[in-house]
Write a protein that holds these residues in place. Structure first.
Motif, mmCIF file in Angstrom:
data_model
loop_
_atom_site.group_PDB
_atom_site.id
_atom_site.type_symbol
_atom_site.label_atom_id
_atom_site.label_comp_id
_atom_site.label_asym_id
_atom_site.label_seq_id
_atom_site.Cartn_x
_atom_site.Cartn_y
_atom_site.Cartn_z
ATOM 1 N N GLU B 96 55.370 36.535 54.405
ATOM 2 C CA GLU B 96 55.483 37.237 55.682
ATOM 3 C C GLU B 96 56.962 37.434 56.003
ATOM 4 N N HIS B 97 57.484 38.586 55.600
ATOM 5 C CA HIS B 97 58.867 38.890 55.918
ATOM 6 C C HIS B 97 59.090 40.395 55.907
ATOM 7 N N ARG B 98 60.233 40.786 56.421
ATOM 8 C CA ARG B 98 60.571 42.209 56.475
ATOM 9 C C ARG B 98 62.043 42.360 56.110
ATOM 10 N N VAL B 99 62.325 43.347 55.259
ATOM 11 C CA VAL B 99 63.714 43.629 54.884
ATOM 12 C C VAL B 99 63.949 45.131 55.056
ATOM 13 N N ASP B 100 64.882 45.501 55.916
ATOM 14 C CA ASP B 100 65.243 46.905 56.114
ATOM 15 C C ASP B 100 66.562 47.176 55.399
ATOM 16 N N VAL B 101 66.583 48.216 54.560
ATOM 17 C CA VAL B 101 67.853 48.674 54.000
ATOM 18 C C VAL B 101 68.374 49.745 54.949
ATOM 19 N N VAL B 102 69.502 49.455 55.598
ATOM 20 C CA VAL B 102 70.011 50.309 56.665
ATOM 21 C C VAL B 102 71.101 51.219 56.110
ATOM 22 N N SER B 103 70.959 52.536 56.328
ATOM 23 C CA SER B 103 72.034 53.456 55.955
ATOM 24 C C SER B 103 72.526 54.150 57.217
ATOM 25 N N ALA B 104 73.585 54.971 57.078
ATOM 26 C CA ALA B 104 74.222 55.543 58.268
ATOM 27 C C ALA B 104 73.222 56.324 59.121
ATOM 28 N N ALA B 105 72.314 57.041 58.488
ATOM 29 C CA ALA B 105 71.411 57.883 59.286
ATOM 30 C C ALA B 105 69.950 57.682 58.903
ATOM 31 N N GLY B 106 69.624 56.545 58.353
ATOM 32 C CA GLY B 106 68.225 56.315 58.007
ATOM 33 C C GLY B 106 67.984 54.865 57.658
ATOM 34 N N ASP B 113 53.249 41.254 53.857
ATOM 35 C CA ASP B 113 52.291 40.337 54.463
ATOM 36 C C ASP B 113 51.394 39.781 53.360
ATOM 37 N N ALA B 114 50.452 38.932 53.720
ATOM 38 C CA ALA B 114 49.637 38.265 52.699
ATOM 39 C C ALA B 114 48.845 39.273 51.871
ATOM 40 N N GLY B 115 48.498 40.415 52.467
ATOM 41 C CA GLY B 115 47.651 41.385 51.771
ATOM 42 C C GLY B 115 48.425 42.406 50.953
ATOM 43 N N GLY B 116 49.741 42.390 51.004
ATOM 44 C CA GLY B 116 50.511 43.368 50.238
ATOM 45 C C GLY B 116 51.786 43.748 50.950
ATOM 46 N N THR B 117 52.278 44.939 50.640
ATOM 47 C CA THR B 117 53.579 45.375 51.152
ATOM 48 C C THR B 117 53.484 46.783 51.728
ATOM 49 N N TRP B 118 54.019 46.974 52.925
ATOM 50 C CA TRP B 118 54.218 48.315 53.468
ATOM 51 C C TRP B 118 55.668 48.701 53.235
ATOM 52 N N THR B 119 55.906 49.876 52.672
ATOM 53 C CA THR B 119 57.270 50.362 52.543
ATOM 54 C C THR B 119 57.404 51.616 53.394
ATOM 55 N N TRP B 120 58.292 51.563 54.386
ATOM 56 C CA TRP B 120 58.482 52.686 55.312
ATOM 57 C C TRP B 120 59.793 53.376 54.992
ATOM 58 N N GLU B 121 59.731 54.680 54.756
ATOM 59 C CA GLU B 121 60.965 55.433 54.518
ATOM 60 C C GLU B 121 61.153 56.432 55.643
ATOM 61 N N TYR B 122 62.184 56.191 56.457
ATOM 62 C CA TYR B 122 62.410 57.054 57.621
ATOM 63 C C TYR B 122 62.719 58.480 57.193
ATOM 64 N N GLU B 123 63.551 58.631 56.159
ATOM 65 C CA GLU B 123 64.000 59.966 55.767
ATOM 66 C C GLU B 123 62.839 60.886 55.415
ATOM 67 N N SER B 124 61.834 60.349 54.744
ATOM 68 C CA SER B 124 60.716 61.213 54.349
ATOM 69 C C SER B 124 59.482 60.952 55.196
ATOM 70 N N ALA B 125 59.602 60.068 56.196
ATOM 71 C CA ALA B 125 58.465 59.698 57.055
ATOM 72 C C ALA B 125 57.249 59.332 56.223
ATOM 73 N N ALA B 240 55.080 42.764 61.357
ATOM 74 C CA ALA B 240 53.863 43.565 61.184
ATOM 75 C C ALA B 240 54.208 45.050 61.209
ATOM 76 N N PHE B 241 53.441 45.857 60.488
ATOM 77 C CA PHE B 241 53.740 47.289 60.444
ATOM 78 C C PHE B 241 52.456 48.100 60.516
ATOM 79 N N THR B 242 52.452 49.101 61.377
ATOM 80 C CA THR B 242 51.366 50.069 61.430
ATOM 81 C C THR B 242 51.993 51.435 61.228
ATOM 82 N N PRO B 243 51.527 52.194 60.237
ATOM 83 C CA PRO B 243 52.178 53.487 60.000
ATOM 84 C C PRO B 243 52.059 54.400 61.211
ATOM 85 N N PRO B 244 53.125 55.135 61.557
ATOM 86 C CA PRO B 244 53.045 56.102 62.652
ATOM 87 C C PRO B 244 52.002 57.171 62.321
#
Lengths: 275, 374
Positions: B96-106, B113-125, B240-244
């Motif tokens: 149970e952890h979260r790691v954000d790779v932060v760039s200048a504009a994204g 989580d226990a059931g797997g991984t959500w990967t969110w990419e802001y640039e491509s939504a 926790a993450f819920t896709p927009p």
């Protein structure tokens, strides 16, 4: 004296012409975007510009991001560089100082006028951006739980109130970011009788800072460059907000303003005024 | 006139004093001494390995100098290992952890989580759900100093470890632990892990390659450290993450499954030696049977037989690398401590060798492969 300087600043047609020119670029970008529907890919171009096509309410942020790297600092450098040197060049400085108000107070009044210019300019760019954005693009009624406008960069929903609050914070942050430029301009303005030289001096500092920021070899001094944290207003739209760079940006601008104003005061308080 | 000159000097001395104080502040803060503790290397390693459950949130920077020749095929992995990445980390536990790779504009957020991984990419939504897998490609959480430090020390032998004093990392006292791999084939000269004195959490990790592969003690091949650290357990809601609603939602590939499938389909089983370049063969969960894995700790070598058309593509990529070495054994290239070699024996199929071994060790291993000895 502050009131006099403020009314002098905002009664000048030049001030409003500068603000108008500053708004022209974001408006042009908005019109082109509307006509072509060709937004830059997300992650390219100025921050938030890619999101504007789906939500015009984000255009104030995109507009600020468009003018922030070059046009806004140029305007602030020109106005602040003119503050004291402009009076000297016009030959009015010694009449100003003939008043029994004192040089330190004149410097403070000039500073307040420049700060007011920065604030008014940033707010006008944001307001014009909002009007243009909502007029030309879809303004989504943002409700909690849905997405689009109300999505942070981290993919979490933002309520309309939260979005408005963060936008206001971002506008305030951009205004504070310009204070360092204003302080450089004002300091150089006390060194020379030429407003052009003072403005160019301030711009030279900014160009140097931007250039060094891209250079790996300059990374040890990067945290102290005046432009280092300018884009940190983007961090206000992450969730949770990433305050680190925002706080550092505010502190750094505070340090530059403090040091440069002290230097301006040290130089100006005993300067021989001959014009 | 003299009085005015005196006033001017006084004013400027105020300015100079102000600048001097402000300019010396960062150096003064940086020079704060760190408290060392009387902890042995083995004991410190045990504390590091036991720190997986320590909750924290922090901000880390990772700088990699591994210019992998896979920039076109695996751009995300190549960027992660060759660039400077800024990581925001919220850690409640290994599952149970979260790691954000932060760039200048994204930003790219990895929510585990226990059931797997959500990967969110802001640039491509886009939001991608990936099931847990034994074998995965390198991802941002792997570069968090805490996880990387635990991983690199997990198989270290006690006689490879030594204490190297203490220093301050992210405002905390960090105890130094140095790992010098014993295997002669190792391309890693040393790994320095700086662990929190109170919790054992690794706060900074530096990997330095041996000189033969361009290693330089002043320029680690991989350097990751916390800049800010808060040792309170972050709330579950941050992780926790819920896709927009308007995000593109997809399912991620299982690289281990794909690898196994491809290996079963494409690779003909070859009897690989039990030892290569002095490294013993080992089993790794999730790895295809046709791939041979050797070594332990930070000295690892993988050997895979590859079909001819794959070998041709790889040959052109490798020979294009500026510092590639080609001889009768094959073509080999080093990206920092990571070596890669293509071997094409005259009478059998080709092999790819890769791992954290020196180019000489790759050549030794290549010479011992079936089809090469005659």
């Amino acid at each position: 004296m502050i009131g006099v300087e403020l009314s002098k600043m905002f009664r000048r047609p030049r001030t409003w012409a500068t603000i108008a020119v500053l708004n022209a670029l974001p408006v042009l970008v908005a019109v082109l975007l509307q006509l072509t529907d060709l937004a830059p890919r997300p992650g390219e171009g100025p921050p938030f510009l890619s999101a504007v096509l789906t939500n015009g309410q984000l255009f104030p942020l995109a507009a600020l991001a468009i003018v922030l790297p070059l046009f806004l600092p140029i305007a602030v450098a020109v106005v602040s560089g003119d503050a004291v040197a402009g009076e000297a060049q016009a030959g009015t400085l010694r009449y100003l100082l003939a008043r029994p108000a004192g040089r330190t107070r004149l410097l403070v009044a000039k500073l307040v006028a420049v700060l007011a210019f920065v604030l008014v300019t940033v707010v006008v760019v944001a307001v014009v951006g909002y009007l243009v954005g909502t007029l030309l693009f879809d303004a989504q009624p943002v409700t909690s739980g849905t997405s689009g406008a109300g999505t942070s960069m981290s993919g979490t929903p933002l309520t309309p109130e939260e979005l408005a609050r963060r936008t206001l914070l971002a506008i305030g942050y951009v205004a504070v970011s310009m204070l360092g430029v204003a302080a450089f301009g004002l300091f150089f303005s006390t060194l020379t009788d030429s407003p052009l030289a003072a403005a160019l001096g301030a711009l030279a500092v900014l160009v140097t800072s931007s250039l060094l920021f891209t250079l790996d070899a300059a990374s040890p001094i990067a945290p102290y460059l005046p432009t280092r944290y300018w884009l940190a207003f983007v961090d206000l739209f992450r969730d949770p907000v990433l305050w680190r760079d925002v706080v550092r940006g505010l502190a750094l601008q505070g340090v530059y303003v403090g040091v440069l104003l002290t230097a301006a005061w040290a130089n100006f308080a005993t300067k021989d005024v001959t014009s | 006139m003299a009085a005015r000159g005196y006033g001017r000097a006084r004013r400027w001395s105020v300015v100079v004093a102000l600048v001097a104080v402000l300019a010396s502040l960062p150096a003064l803060v940086g020079a704060l001494p760190a408290d060392d503790a009387d902890v042995g290397a083995a004991e410190l390693r045990a504390a590091v390995l036991a720190s997986g459950g320590v909750g924290f949130s922090g901000y880390a920077v990772s700088a990699g100098g591994l210019a992998l020749p896979v920039g076109d095929q695996l751009p995300a992995v190549a960027d992660l290992l060759s660039d400077r990445s800024l990581l925001r980390v919220w850690w409640r536990g290994p599952d149970e952890h979260r790691v954000d790779v932060v760039s200048a504009a994204g930003e790219t957020g990895v929510h585990v989580d226990a059931g797997g991984t959500w990967t969110w990419e802001y640039e491509s939504a886009t939001a991608t759900r990936t099931a847990p897998a034994a074998l995965t490609l390198p991802a941002p959480p792997d570069l968090v100093p805490a996880s990387l430090g635990r991983r690199l020390l997990s198989e270290a032998a006690d006689d490879e470890l030594s204490r190297i004093g203490a220093r301050r990392v992210a405002g905390r006292d960090a105890l130094g632990l140095r790992l010098v791999p014993a295997a002669p084939a190792a391309s890693v000269a040393r790994v320095d892990v700086w662990a929190d004195a109170a919790t054992g959490l690794p706060l900074a990790v530096e990997v330095v390659a041996v000189e033969e592969v361009g290693g330089d003690a002043s320029l680690p091949a991989l350097d990751t450290r916390f800049l800010d650290l808060d040792l309170t357990v972050p709330p579950a809601g941050v992780i926790a993450f819920t896709p927009p609603a308007d995000a593109r939602v997809g399912t991620g590939e299982d690289p281990a499954g794909l690898l196994r499938e491809a290996a079963d389909r494409e690779l003909s089983p070859v009897r690989l030696p039990v030892e290569l370049a002095g490294l013993g063969r080992r089993d790794v969960a999730g790895a295809p049977a046709a791939v041979g894995l050797y070594g332990s700790g930070v000295t690892l070598l993988a050997v895979a037989p590859v079909p001819g058309r794959l070998a041709a593509g790889l040959r052109s990529t490798l020979t294009a690398a500026p510092d590639a070495v080609t001889d009768e054994l094959g073509t080999r290239v080093a990206a920092g401590p990571l070596g890669l070699m293509l071997v094409e024996p005259p009478r059998s199929g080709a092999y790819v060798l890769t791992g954290t071994v020196t180019l000489d060790a790759l050549a030794d291993a290549a010479a011992a492969l079936p089809g090469m000895t005659s």
